[in-house]
Design a protein around this motif. Structure first.
Motif, PDB file in Angstrom:
ATOM      1  N   THR A 240      11.929  -5.390  12.262  1.00  0.00           N
ATOM      2  CA  THR A 240      12.525  -6.829  12.120  1.00  0.00           C
ATOM      3  C   THR A 240      12.981  -7.077  10.469  1.00  0.00           C
ATOM      4  OG1 THR A 240      10.562  -7.689  11.293  1.00  0.00           O
ATOM      5  CG2 THR A 240      10.839  -7.757  13.644  1.00  0.00           C
ATOM      6  N   TYR A 241      13.822  -8.272  10.364  1.00  0.00           N
ATOM      7  CA  TYR A 241      14.293  -8.268   9.089  1.00  0.00           C
ATOM      8  C   TYR A 241      13.016  -8.237   7.945  1.00  0.00           C
ATOM      9  CZ  TYR A 241      14.518 -10.622   4.674  1.00  0.00           C
ATOM     10  OH  TYR A 241      14.355 -11.044   3.447  1.00  0.00           O
ATOM     11  N   LEU A 242      11.780  -8.979   8.437  1.00  0.00           N
ATOM     12  CA  LEU A 242      10.612  -8.836   7.373  1.00  0.00           C
ATOM     13  C   LEU A 242      10.200  -7.754   7.259  1.00  0.00           C
ATOM     14  CD1 LEU A 242       8.790 -12.150   8.638  1.00  0.00           C
ATOM     15  CD2 LEU A 242      10.418 -11.930   6.596  1.00  0.00           C
ATOM     16  N   GLU A 243      10.268  -6.896   8.320  1.00  0.00           N
ATOM     17  CA  GLU A 243       9.708  -5.266   8.066  1.00  0.00           C
ATOM     18  C   GLU A 243      10.716  -4.648   7.272  1.00  0.00           C
ATOM     19  OE1 GLU A 243       7.209  -4.905  12.339  1.00  0.00           O
ATOM     20  OE2 GLU A 243       9.481  -4.332  12.118  1.00  0.00           O
ATOM     21  N   ILE A 244      11.773  -4.656   7.260  1.00  0.00           N
ATOM     22  CA  ILE A 244      12.770  -4.053   6.520  1.00  0.00           C
ATOM     23  C   ILE A 244      12.675  -4.568   5.021  1.00  0.00           C
ATOM     24  CG2 ILE A 244      15.468  -3.963   6.242  1.00  0.00           C
ATOM     25  CD1 ILE A 244      15.927  -4.422   8.887  1.00  0.00           C
ATOM     26  N   GLN A 245      12.558  -5.798   4.916  1.00  0.00           N
ATOM     27  CA  GLN A 245      12.358  -6.188   3.509  1.00  0.00           C
ATOM     28  C   GLN A 245      11.049  -5.741   2.817  1.00  0.00           C
ATOM     29  OE1 GLN A 245      14.197  -9.000   1.525  1.00  0.00           O
ATOM     30  NE2 GLN A 245      13.150  -7.622  -0.068  1.00  0.00           N
ATOM     31  N   ASN A 246      10.113  -5.598   3.780  1.00  0.00           N
ATOM     32  CA  ASN A 246       8.691  -5.054   3.140  1.00  0.00           C
ATOM     33  C   ASN A 246       8.967  -3.367   2.811  1.00  0.00           C
ATOM     34  OD1 ASN A 246       6.470  -6.687   2.719  1.00  0.00           O
ATOM     35  ND2 ASN A 246       6.641  -7.364   5.228  1.00  0.00           N
ATOM     36  N   ASP A 247       9.817  -2.877   3.750  1.00  0.00           N
ATOM     37  CA  ASP A 247      10.058  -1.323   3.536  1.00  0.00           C
ATOM     38  C   ASP A 247      10.604  -1.260   1.937  1.00  0.00           C
ATOM     39  OD1 ASP A 247       9.384  -0.449   5.838  1.00  0.00           O
ATOM     40  OD2 ASP A 247      11.316   0.169   6.601  1.00  0.00           O
ATOM     41  N   MET A 248      11.631  -2.194   1.846  1.00  0.00           N
ATOM     42  CA  MET A 248      12.258  -1.889   0.388  1.00  0.00           C
ATOM     43  C   MET A 248      11.089  -2.341  -0.557  1.00  0.00           C
ATOM     44  SD  MET A 248      13.562  -4.460  -2.036  1.00  0.00           S
ATOM     45  CE  MET A 248      15.004  -4.662  -3.123  1.00  0.00           C
ATOM     46  N   ILE A 249      10.410  -3.233  -0.853  1.00  0.00           N
ATOM     47  CA  ILE A 249       9.401  -3.512  -1.879  1.00  0.00           C
ATOM     48  C   ILE A 249       8.494  -2.446  -1.686  1.00  0.00           C
ATOM     49  CG2 ILE A 249       7.506  -5.010  -2.273  1.00  0.00           C
ATOM     50  CD1 ILE A 249       8.994  -7.286  -0.659  1.00  0.00           C
ATOM     51  N   ASP A 250       7.972  -1.810  -0.591  1.00  0.00           N
ATOM     52  CA  ASP A 250       7.017  -0.809  -0.540  1.00  0.00           C
ATOM     53  C   ASP A 250       7.641   0.447  -1.403  1.00  0.00           C
ATOM     54  OD1 ASP A 250       5.026  -1.976   0.839  1.00  0.00           O
ATOM     55  OD2 ASP A 250       5.764  -1.257   2.938  1.00  0.00           O
ATOM     56  N   ALA A 251       9.011   0.513  -1.313  1.00  0.00           N
ATOM     57  CA  ALA A 251       9.804   2.017  -1.981  1.00  0.00           C
ATOM     58  C   ALA A 251       9.403   1.649  -3.455  1.00  0.00           C
ATOM     59  CB  ALA A 251      10.990   1.957  -1.501  1.00  0.00           C
ATOM     60  N   ILE A 252       9.909   0.208  -4.107  1.00  0.00           N
ATOM     61  CA  ILE A 252       9.751   0.190  -5.332  1.00  0.00           C
ATOM     62  C   ILE A 252       8.535   0.179  -5.854  1.00  0.00           C
ATOM     63  CG2 ILE A 252      10.530  -1.647  -7.084  1.00  0.00           C
ATOM     64  CD1 ILE A 252      12.469  -2.655  -4.965  1.00  0.00           C
ATOM     65  N   GLU A 253       7.482  -0.171  -5.233  1.00  0.00           N
ATOM     66  CA  GLU A 253       6.186   0.032  -5.533  1.00  0.00           C
ATOM     67  C   GLU A 253       5.680   1.368  -5.891  1.00  0.00           C
ATOM     68  OE1 GLU A 253       4.118  -4.481  -3.794  1.00  0.00           O
ATOM     69  OE2 GLU A 253       3.608  -2.485  -2.851  1.00  0.00           O
ATOM     70  N   TRP A 254       6.043   2.231  -4.783  1.00  0.00           N
ATOM     71  CA  TRP A 254       5.776   3.313  -4.972  1.00  0.00           C
ATOM     72  C   TRP A 254       6.510   4.119  -6.155  1.00  0.00           C
ATOM     73  CZ3 TRP A 254       8.227   8.097  -5.326  1.00  0.00           C
ATOM     74  CH2 TRP A 254       7.811   9.298  -4.897  1.00  0.00           C
ATOM     75  N   ILE A 255       7.770   3.783  -6.345  1.00  0.00           N
ATOM     76  CA  ILE A 255       8.396   4.288  -7.542  1.00  0.00           C
ATOM     77  C   ILE A 255       7.559   3.908  -8.780  1.00  0.00           C
ATOM     78  CG2 ILE A 255      10.438   4.129  -8.836  1.00  0.00           C
ATOM     79  CD1 ILE A 255      11.887   3.499  -6.341  1.00  0.00           C
ATOM     80  N   ALA A 256       7.177   2.757  -8.838  1.00  0.00           N
ATOM     81  CA  ALA A 256       6.237   2.334 -10.007  1.00  0.00           C
ATOM     82  C   ALA A 256       4.905   3.192 -10.219  1.00  0.00           C
ATOM     83  CB  ALA A 256       5.988   0.845 -10.218  1.00  0.00           C
ATOM     84  N   GLU A 257       4.328   3.350  -9.050  1.00  0.00           N
ATOM     85  CA  GLU A 257       3.081   3.982  -9.215  1.00  0.00           C
ATOM     86  C   GLU A 257       2.912   5.365  -9.191  1.00  0.00           C
ATOM     87  OE1 GLU A 257       1.750   2.789  -5.180  1.00  0.00           O
ATOM     88  OE2 GLU A 257       1.451   0.542  -5.800  1.00  0.00           O
TER      89      GLU A 257
END
Length: 283
Positions: free
Chosen positions: A93-110
């Motif tokens: 769903t759209y909300l799951e897609i948006q969370n994927d994008m946020i998860d990727a950015i958090e992973w990069i920072a971590e």
């Protein structure tokens, strides 16, 4: 320095000696789509600032290897470029897609230190629907309004022709007559937004960001062409006006005669402008 475009040869971009690529790094394991590519500049001084590229494609097509000919110029500035994939509407769903994008950015920072990246200096660059995902990051996620804790604050966000959801989907679909053809069936509206067609117009209004802007947002760079027939530039104009109204630093490059498609903007005058923005927020 002579301006040379990055060209794809046999499925990979020729980096012209300006960087190296690490492919298909997983940032979570829900789907084979949950991977990113990391381009590391050849010339570095300490930890590299990061530009994260979020591809477009209407949430139903495209991937992290497309439309990078312009973004790869970041390597020449000493910025690492990360291009992310996210699940598309056949899986999420759209909300799951948006969370994927946020998860990727958090992973990069971590995980920045592992790749000699500066996790404190991250900027976003999104095109079309990837631009909308990036706007949501700056307007909602960083304030804790996306139903999850904010773990990353980016230094700036660049968006190329981001859609306003009610306008974009409303123009594609004849909502009253509920007529679908093969093309707009690609959008899988009912699944994407988790509602029936009769509920869709009101549901789409909840995804407008204009009234959520309050002055706490990071700096923005916005680009839109006056002749974009796919995404209405009026939405970007309104977004820019709201940022200005709330005294959010922003650059709005409204291109007279500009069309839809990132390759149109792979020219020195546009590239210099966006790289100057990244310099201003990352250095």
């Amino acid at each position: 320095m002579e301006y040379k475009k990055y060209k794809m040869i046999d499925g990979e971009y020729d980096l012209r000696g300006n960087g190296t690529k690490i492919s298909d790094i997983p940032y979570k394991n829900l789907s084979k789509k949950n991977k990113l590519d990391l381009y590391i500049p050849t010339s570095t001084k300490g930890k590299c600032p990061v530009v994260v590229f979020v591809h477009g494609g209407g949430l139903f097509k495209s991937d992290k290897k497309r439309h990078l000919s312009n973004a790869l110029h970041c390597l020449e500035r000493g910025y690492a470029l990360v291009s992310i994939n996210y699940r598309l509407n056949d899986e999420a769903t759209y909300l799951e897609i948006q969370n994927d994008m946020i998860d990727a950015i958090e992973w990069i920072a971590e995980n920045a230190e592992q790749y000699n990246l500066d996790g404190e200096r991250i900027a976003l660059w999104g095109e079309t629907h990837g631009a909308y995902l990036s706007e949501v990051f700056g307007v909602l996620y960083e304030k804790g309004l996306f139903n999850r804790e904010c773990k990353v604050h980016v230094k700036g966000i660049a968006v190329y022709y981001a859609p306003n959801f009610p306008d974009f989907y409303g123009r594609i679909f004849d909502l009253e007559k509920e007529k679908f053809n093969e093309k707009n069936a690609n959008y899988k509206m009912e699944k994407l937004f988790e509602c029936g067609l009769d509920e869709l117009p009101e549901k789409l209004k909840t995804y407008e960001l204009y009234d959520k802007i309050d002055g706490s947002e990071p700096p923005f760079y916005l680009l839109h062409g006056s002749e974009d027939t796919v995404i209405n530039p009026k939405g970007t104009i309104r977004f820019a006006n709201k940022l200005t109204e709330h005294k959010v630093s922003n650059v709005f490059y409204f291109v007279k005669g500009g069309k839809h498609g990132i390759d149109f903007y792979d020219e020195k005058k546009y590239t210099d402008s966006i790289l100057s923005f990244f310099d201003s927020v990352l250095l």
